[in-house]
Design a protein around this motif. Structure first.
Motif, PDB file in Angstrom:
ATOM      1  N   LYS A 123     -89.069 -46.844  19.118  1.00 17.25           N
ATOM      2  CA  LYS A 123     -89.536 -46.048  17.990  1.00 17.25           C
ATOM      3  C   LYS A 123     -88.427 -45.918  16.942  1.00 17.25           C
ATOM      4  CE  LYS A 123     -93.538 -45.135  19.855  1.00 17.25           C
ATOM      5  NZ  LYS A 123     -94.793 -45.666  19.302  1.00 17.25           N
ATOM      6  N   LYS A 124     -88.846 -45.711  15.699  1.00 16.25           N
ATOM      7  CA  LYS A 124     -87.878 -45.639  14.606  1.00 16.25           C
ATOM      8  C   LYS A 124     -87.146 -44.294  14.602  1.00 16.25           C
ATOM      9  CE  LYS A 124     -90.766 -48.550  11.624  1.00 16.25           C
ATOM     10  NZ  LYS A 124     -91.548 -48.586  10.365  1.00 16.25           N
ATOM     11  N   HIS A 125     -85.889 -44.312  14.230  1.00 16.48           N
ATOM     12  CA  HIS A 125     -85.073 -43.133  13.967  1.00 16.48           C
ATOM     13  C   HIS A 125     -85.128 -42.099  15.101  1.00 16.48           C
ATOM     14  CE1 HIS A 125     -85.078 -44.887  10.001  1.00 16.48           C
ATOM     15  NE2 HIS A 125     -86.368 -44.633   9.839  1.00 16.48           N
ATOM     16  N   PRO A 126     -84.751 -42.454  16.313  1.00 20.02           N
ATOM     17  CA  PRO A 126     -84.840 -41.504  17.433  1.00 20.02           C
ATOM     18  C   PRO A 126     -83.954 -40.271  17.260  1.00 20.02           C
ATOM     19  CG  PRO A 126     -83.630 -43.480  18.079  1.00 20.02           C
ATOM     20  CD  PRO A 126     -84.244 -43.758  16.741  1.00 20.02           C
ATOM     21  N   LEU A 127     -82.729 -40.475  16.756  1.00 20.92           N
ATOM     22  CA  LEU A 127     -81.831 -39.324  16.579  1.00 20.92           C
ATOM     23  C   LEU A 127     -82.316 -38.395  15.473  1.00 20.92           C
ATOM     24  CD1 LEU A 127     -78.275 -40.930  16.995  1.00 20.92           C
ATOM     25  CD2 LEU A 127     -79.369 -39.238  18.486  1.00 20.92           C
ATOM     26  N   ARG A 128     -82.811 -38.967  14.390  1.00 25.38           N
ATOM     27  CA  ARG A 128     -83.305 -38.141  13.300  1.00 25.38           C
ATOM     28  C   ARG A 128     -84.525 -37.328  13.746  1.00 25.38           C
ATOM     29  NH1 ARG A 128     -85.329 -41.038   7.902  1.00 25.38           N
ATOM     30  NH2 ARG A 128     -87.180 -41.373   9.199  1.00 25.38           N
ATOM     31  N   ASN A 129     -85.420 -37.955  14.494  1.00 30.99           N
ATOM     32  CA  ASN A 129     -86.598 -37.244  14.986  1.00 30.99           C
ATOM     33  C   ASN A 129     -86.221 -36.166  15.992  1.00 30.99           C
ATOM     34  OD1 ASN A 129     -88.538 -38.601  13.458  1.00 30.99           O
ATOM     35  ND2 ASN A 129     -88.639 -40.297  14.915  1.00 30.99           N
ATOM     36  N   LEU A 130     -85.210 -36.422  16.789  1.00 29.07           N
ATOM     37  CA  LEU A 130     -84.732 -35.410  17.725  1.00 29.07           C
ATOM     38  C   LEU A 130     -84.191 -34.201  16.969  1.00 29.07           C
ATOM     39  CD1 LEU A 130     -84.255 -34.900  20.787  1.00 29.07           C
ATOM     40  CD2 LEU A 130     -81.927 -35.755  20.445  1.00 29.07           C
ATOM     41  N   PHE A 131     -83.471 -34.469  15.873  1.00 36.54           N
ATOM     42  CA  PHE A 131     -82.970 -33.381  15.028  1.00 36.54           C
ATOM     43  C   PHE A 131     -84.126 -32.586  14.424  1.00 36.54           C
ATOM     44  CE2 PHE A 131     -82.014 -31.987  10.680  1.00 36.54           C
ATOM     45  CZ  PHE A 131     -81.004 -31.064  10.938  1.00 36.54           C
ATOM     46  N   TYR A 132     -85.146 -33.294  13.913  1.00 39.68           N
ATOM     47  CA  TYR A 132     -86.309 -32.611  13.340  1.00 39.68           C
ATOM     48  C   TYR A 132     -86.983 -31.706  14.366  1.00 39.68           C
ATOM     49  CZ  TYR A 132     -86.156 -35.724   9.254  1.00 39.68           C
ATOM     50  OH  TYR A 132     -85.781 -36.379   8.103  1.00 39.68           O
ATOM     51  N   PHE A 133     -87.088 -32.190  15.593  1.00 40.78           N
ATOM     52  CA  PHE A 133     -87.780 -31.422  16.629  1.00 40.78           C
ATOM     53  C   PHE A 133     -86.982 -30.189  17.037  1.00 40.78           C
ATOM     54  CE2 PHE A 133     -88.738 -30.560  21.148  1.00 40.78           C
ATOM     55  CZ  PHE A 133     -90.079 -30.240  21.025  1.00 40.78           C
ATOM     56  N   PHE A 134     -85.669 -30.331  17.147  1.00 39.67           N
ATOM     57  CA  PHE A 134     -84.829 -29.217  17.631  1.00 39.67           C
ATOM     58  C   PHE A 134     -84.484 -28.207  16.539  1.00 39.67           C
ATOM     59  CE2 PHE A 134     -83.093 -31.768  21.411  1.00 39.67           C
ATOM     60  CZ  PHE A 134     -83.871 -31.051  22.306  1.00 39.67           C
ATOM     61  N   LEU A 135     -84.658 -28.551  15.282  1.00 42.09           N
ATOM     62  CA  LEU A 135     -84.147 -27.721  14.196  1.00 42.09           C
ATOM     63  C   LEU A 135     -84.712 -26.296  14.234  1.00 42.09           C
ATOM     64  CD1 LEU A 135     -82.509 -27.387  11.617  1.00 42.09           C
ATOM     65  CD2 LEU A 135     -84.483 -28.268  10.324  1.00 42.09           C
ATOM     66  N   VAL A 136     -86.012 -26.136  14.188  1.00 44.46           N
ATOM     67  CA  VAL A 136     -86.611 -24.803  14.147  1.00 44.46           C
ATOM     68  C   VAL A 136     -86.358 -24.033  15.447  1.00 44.46           C
ATOM     69  CG1 VAL A 136     -88.770 -23.510  13.931  1.00 44.46           C
ATOM     70  CG2 VAL A 136     -88.325 -25.456  12.433  1.00 44.46           C
ATOM     71  N   PRO A 137     -86.566 -24.633  16.636  1.00 41.29           N
ATOM     72  CA  PRO A 137     -86.238 -23.889  17.861  1.00 41.29           C
ATOM     73  C   PRO A 137     -84.784 -23.440  17.921  1.00 41.29           C
ATOM     74  CG  PRO A 137     -87.578 -25.792  18.392  1.00 41.29           C
ATOM     75  CD  PRO A 137     -87.202 -25.926  16.956  1.00 41.29           C
ATOM     76  N   ALA A 138     -83.853 -24.312  17.485  1.00 39.29           N
ATOM     77  CA  ALA A 138     -82.438 -23.944  17.535  1.00 39.29           C
ATOM     78  C   ALA A 138     -82.142 -22.776  16.596  1.00 39.29           C
ATOM     79  CB  ALA A 138     -81.574 -25.155  17.160  1.00 39.29           C
TER      80      ALA A 138
END
Length: 332
Positions: A254-269
């Motif tokens: 899948k494209k941009h795995p690290l960027r998507n991980l950041f997007y997913f964790f941003l609000v919970p963090a």
């Protein structure tokens, strides 16, 4: 004179006759329209429950049926006097009410540092009305919408997983008709909102897996962040889901795995960091929710203080057994 009377009578009767005929024609046309509408909806109903039906068409009927089932369960719970069978249900309503109805009102003053804030914030406008607060119907109203929405999202998830309508509906029935679920969604407990938010997050993760649109990851992260401010279990859900998403992204290219991980964790963090700060500002300890005066650990220590502490402390197997016994004892 007789001819004049006859002419006048005929003149008066003719419009009445015409009106009656028009009304008959309209009634027949109305009946035809009603029959056509009924046949149309019956056709849609049959189509919605075919194996390869349009998911959005089936979703419409899932929402209708879940609303009916949810309303019936609400009525049963209320008429049976079970809305406060869990003591915490009443306490959740009280926390929401105290945001404005107390000697020291305010969000930060009354939300506290043990129960997470989102469920109480949603209840605030409903507990404003005394009748809804006192009877517990404030929790039932929001629980009804949680139930209908959860059924909708769960159906979409199961349809994505199975790819087949009957399997998705069968799986949904296990959840939607579960008596424990039906009862829980009629109370002010926090689990219904937690389940809904987890379903929303998983739904958007599935969408991301299919279309690789980063906006789906953002939506999944927002739902996970709200879940993190609803129940603590969501913290672990978010961590492990993020790791799993990253591994899937690498495995399937899948494209941009690290960027998507950041997007997913941003609000919970951000939500969790805010909660740490809230604990520190209220109690002087960022982990007050875990080890403070009103934490579960403190309550357990107080209960077993006379025998030197809880007998199952630091004993995993005994702790699991005690948890099962307590859960069965507290179930309504």
């Amino acid at each position: 004179a007789t001819n004049e009377i006859y002419t006048l009578s005929l003149h008066d009767a003719l419009p009445i006759f015409v009106k009656k005929e028009i009304l008959k024609a309209n009634n027949l046309a109305g009946k035809d329209k009603a029959v056509k509408a009924i046949n149309k909806y019956l056709g849609q109903f049959r189509e919605a429950f075919k194996t390869d039906s349009d998911p959005m068409l089936t979703l419409k009927y899932v929402i209708i049926f879940s609303a009916i089932v949810g309303l019936i369960s609400q009525i049963i719970s209320y008429s049976s006097g079970l809305l406060f069978a869990y003591n915490d249900a009443g306490l959740h309503l009280d926390v929401a009410r105290r945001v404005y109805d107390t000697r020291d009102p305010g969000f930060t003053n009354q939300i506290g540092v043990v129960w997470l804030p989102v469920p109480h914030l949603i209840l605030v406008p409903f507990v404003y009305f005394d009748i809804l607060w006192i009877t517990g119907l404030a929790g039932s109203i929001v629980g009804f919408f949680y139930y209908v929405a959860t059924c909708g999202f769960l159906y979409r998830i199961l349809r994505n997983v199975t790819g087949e309508n009957h399997s998705a509906l069968f799986g949904l029935a296990f959840f939607a008709l579960n008596p424990n679920i039906l009862y829980l969604y009629s109370t002010a407990m926090t689990e219904p909102l937690f389940i809904l938010l987890i379903c929303i997050s998983i739904f958007h993760i599935f969408n991301w897996f299919k279309n690789e649109y980063s906006g789906e990851i953002v939506r999944a992260g927002i739902a996970a962040g709200l879940a993190c401010m609803t129940r603590y279990e969501a913290w672990w859900f978010t961590i492990f889901t993020g790791i799993l998403m990253f591994m899937i992204a690498l495995f399937y290219g899948k494209k941009h795995p690290l960027r998507n991980l950041f997007y997913f964790f941003l609000v919970p963090a951000l939500a969790i960091l805010w909660y740490f700060y809230h604990n520190w500002s209220i109690a002087g300890d960022i982990l007050a929710f875990q080890r403070g005066q009103y934490s579960s650990a403190a309550q357990v220590d107080l209960r077993y203080a006379s025998i030197g502490g809880a007998p199952y402390k630091h004993n995993f197997l005994l702790d699991r057994k005690s948890t099962r016994l307590n859960s069965s004892h507290e179930s309504p």
